[in-house]
Design a protein around this motif. Sequence first.
Motif, mmCIF file in Angstrom:
data_model
loop_
_atom_site.group_PDB
_atom_site.id
_atom_site.type_symbol
_atom_site.label_atom_id
_atom_site.label_comp_id
_atom_site.label_asym_id
_atom_site.label_seq_id
_atom_site.Cartn_x
_atom_site.Cartn_y
_atom_site.Cartn_z
ATOM 1 N N LYS A 13 0.832 -1.212 0.000
ATOM 2 C CA LYS A 13 0.000 0.000 0.000
ATOM 3 C C LYS A 13 0.866 1.261 0.000
ATOM 4 N N THR A 31 -1.437 6.529 7.897
ATOM 5 C CA THR A 31 -1.572 6.596 9.358
ATOM 6 C C THR A 31 -0.398 5.868 10.031
ATOM 7 N N ARG A 36 4.466 6.320 13.267
ATOM 8 C CA ARG A 36 5.926 6.142 13.455
ATOM 9 C C ARG A 36 6.617 7.492 13.689
ATOM 10 N N TRP A 57 -0.159 -4.589 16.952
ATOM 11 C CA TRP A 57 -1.587 -4.506 17.257
ATOM 12 C C TRP A 57 -2.155 -3.224 16.673
ATOM 13 N N GLY A 84 -3.767 2.889 4.978
ATOM 14 C CA GLY A 84 -3.761 2.429 6.373
ATOM 15 C C GLY A 84 -4.943 2.926 7.179
ATOM 16 N N ARG A 87 -9.121 0.975 8.997
ATOM 17 C CA ARG A 87 -8.644 -0.384 9.246
ATOM 18 C C ARG A 87 -9.629 -1.201 10.074
ATOM 19 N N GLN A 91 -13.936 2.549 11.914
ATOM 20 C CA GLN A 91 -13.175 3.626 11.254
ATOM 21 C C GLN A 91 -13.768 3.946 9.892
ATOM 22 N N ARG A 166 -0.043 -9.013 13.199
ATOM 23 C CA ARG A 166 -0.644 -8.097 12.225
ATOM 24 C C ARG A 166 -1.517 -8.850 11.237
#
Length: 217
Positions: A13, A31, A36, A57, A84, A87, A91, A166
């Motif tokens: 992605k 996101t 990060r 997570w 992202g 998800r 959302q 994940r």
Amino acid sequence: MRIVLFGAPGTGKGTQAALLAERRGLRHISTGAMFRDAIRARTPHGRMAQEYVRRGWLVPDEYARDIAEAALLEIGLDGFVLDGYPRTVVQAEWLSAFLTAHDTSLDLVIAMDLCTNCIIERLSMRRMHRETGEHYHLAFKPPPPDVDPDLIVQRQDDRPDAIRSRIEGYWKATRPVVDYYRQQDIIVDVDADGAFEEVYARIEETLAQIAPGPQTA
Ligand code: ADP
């Protein structure tokens, strides 16, 4: 054009969103990259997200919404590719409500499709520049020789335990988003296997049906 790039971790992605942004003049909102950055900068959002991201997570929905909506408001809603987010179904519902409240909506959701073994292989070969956040793949996009090798690291969530979390999280919490968008008839599947440019060409083919782009105009 307002696009969501959707898919399991490791489906590419981020790479494809960056290409779309560059070639279609869209703003890229990731996101994951924002979390990060926030973790690196030790902001309140970063401190909260740190453990979730490290373990692979999902960060609680409200925080993902905060960070995504703030970015959308900052760049404006004319042309973006969301990577992202959303998800989870919650959302996705929030995103629809947010766009409706701003008199707009998504044009397309592109679901990147890749087999689980290919995902595991890709994630374990992935590396990141510690300072810039740029991603590499040891075989397909190796770090350039002039980059200090000490700055090239493996993301904590690309370690085997986190990869497993994940992928599990994807099937449990994220995959149902596909059904949400199927009901609205705005999702298309794209085969995410192959070289970057091959996958990008498939995405362009899909987009050409709604808006001719630089390669098809
Ligand atoms: P990938 O798609 O390869 O998993 P990302 O960079 O998109 O990587 O996301 C990294 C991590 O950031 C996720 O595993 C999760 O912890 C967090 N994250 C990103 N976006 C969201 C979101 N929308 N909701 C919850 N957590 C998120």
